[in-house]
Design a protein around this motif. Structure first.
Motif, mmCIF file in Angstrom:
data_model
loop_
_atom_site.group_PDB
_atom_site.id
_atom_site.type_symbol
_atom_site.label_atom_id
_atom_site.label_comp_id
_atom_site.label_asym_id
_atom_site.label_seq_id
_atom_site.Cartn_x
_atom_site.Cartn_y
_atom_site.Cartn_z
ATOM 1 N N VAL A 1 0.820 -1.208 0.000
ATOM 2 C CA VAL A 1 0.000 0.000 0.000
ATOM 3 C C VAL A 1 0.853 1.257 0.000
ATOM 4 O O VAL A 1 0.581 2.211 -0.740
ATOM 5 C CB VAL A 1 -0.946 0.016 1.228
ATOM 6 C CG1 VAL A 1 -1.663 1.363 1.352
ATOM 7 C CG2 VAL A 1 -1.944 -1.120 1.137
ATOM 8 N N GLN A 2 1.935 1.280 0.807
ATOM 9 C CA GLN A 2 2.606 2.556 1.071
ATOM 10 C C GLN A 2 4.068 2.638 0.657
ATOM 11 O O GLN A 2 4.656 3.724 0.724
ATOM 12 C CB GLN A 2 2.499 2.864 2.565
ATOM 13 C CG GLN A 2 3.172 1.838 3.465
ATOM 14 C CD GLN A 2 2.786 1.989 4.927
ATOM 15 O OE1 GLN A 2 1.759 2.573 5.259
ATOM 16 N NE2 GLN A 2 3.618 1.466 5.812
ATOM 17 N N ALA B 1 4.810 -0.325 -4.249
ATOM 18 C CA ALA B 1 3.372 -0.341 -3.968
ATOM 19 C C ALA B 1 2.606 -0.812 -5.211
ATOM 20 O O ALA B 1 3.012 -0.548 -6.347
ATOM 21 C CB ALA B 1 2.895 1.044 -3.549
#
Length: 214
Positions: free
Chosen positions: A203-204, A209
């Motif tokens: 996600v980050q 990502a």
């Protein structure tokens, strides 16, 4: 499987003491130095170290391996044979990075993709993850959902690929094609810095990502 992080060397490398609670047999992952500190922690936990495990051949991960293995009369297992270049260059590495002199050595056993390593009754799966170095491997404890990833992946970053024999695309492929399929809930122990999960990095992490590859 239980583990304890033991930061070693001026690079604060995350050496891990890992063990099987049923047998109290242990292994040391990436003993880059400070062997006395590692032995002290093993003694405090009443552990019997039965092997040394290496993710790759950089000196901050292997600088204390031979000393520890010789002192305990245990084998050195890993990394993949493609990292023999780095293990042979340890004298130069120690000089270049300001470490105490470290002789070249050959592991008792090199590892391949799909091999398994036991620690007491616990099993670690071996995953070949080239990129940071050509012979880098990851140790994955499936039951515990924990992976020791060396310098492949970090919280918010990835391994360097500006060393000889490094390859950036290989590193990206190792992370996205070999680590992500292990599961988002897998916690990983990087070679440096704080722990994270594969799910969080998908996600980050600004380098790998999922949104970067859509």
């Amino acid at each position: 499987m239980k583990y304890q992080l033991i930061p070693v060397t001026p690079f604060q490398q995350n050496c891990s003491l890992i063990w099987c609670e049923q047998t109290m047999k242990a292994a040391v992952v990436d003993p880059g130095g400070n062997v006395e500190r590692i032995l002290e922690q093993a003694s405090k936990n009443n552990l019997v170290i039965e092997k040394v495990l290496l993710t790759h051949g950089h000196i901050d991960h292997v600088g204390g391996a031979k000393l520890l293995a010789d002192q305990l009369n245990v084998p050195i297992i890993g990394p993949h044979k493609a990292d023999d270049y780095w293990l042979e260059s340890l004298p130069k590495q120690s000089q270049h990075f300001g470490f105490v002199h470290c002789d070249a050595f050959t592991p008792t056993q090199y590892l391949e993709e799909g091999d398994e390593v036991t620690v007491g009754q616990q099993v670690l799966k071996v995953i070949h993850t080239p990129g940071h170095t050509p012979g880098h491997i990851v140790f994955f404890a499936k039951e515990s959902k924990v992976a020791w990833v060396g310098d492949v992946l970090f919280r918010g970053s990835i391994g360097r690929t500006d060393f000889p024999l490094s390859n950036h695309q290989d590193l990206i492929d190792s992370i996205t094609q070999k680590l992500w399929p292990l599961g988002n809930d897998v916690q990983f122990i990087p070679g440096h810095g704080p722990l994270s999960t594969f799910g969080d990095e998908r996600v980050q992490n600004p380098f790998v990502a999922d949104q970067l590859f859509v």
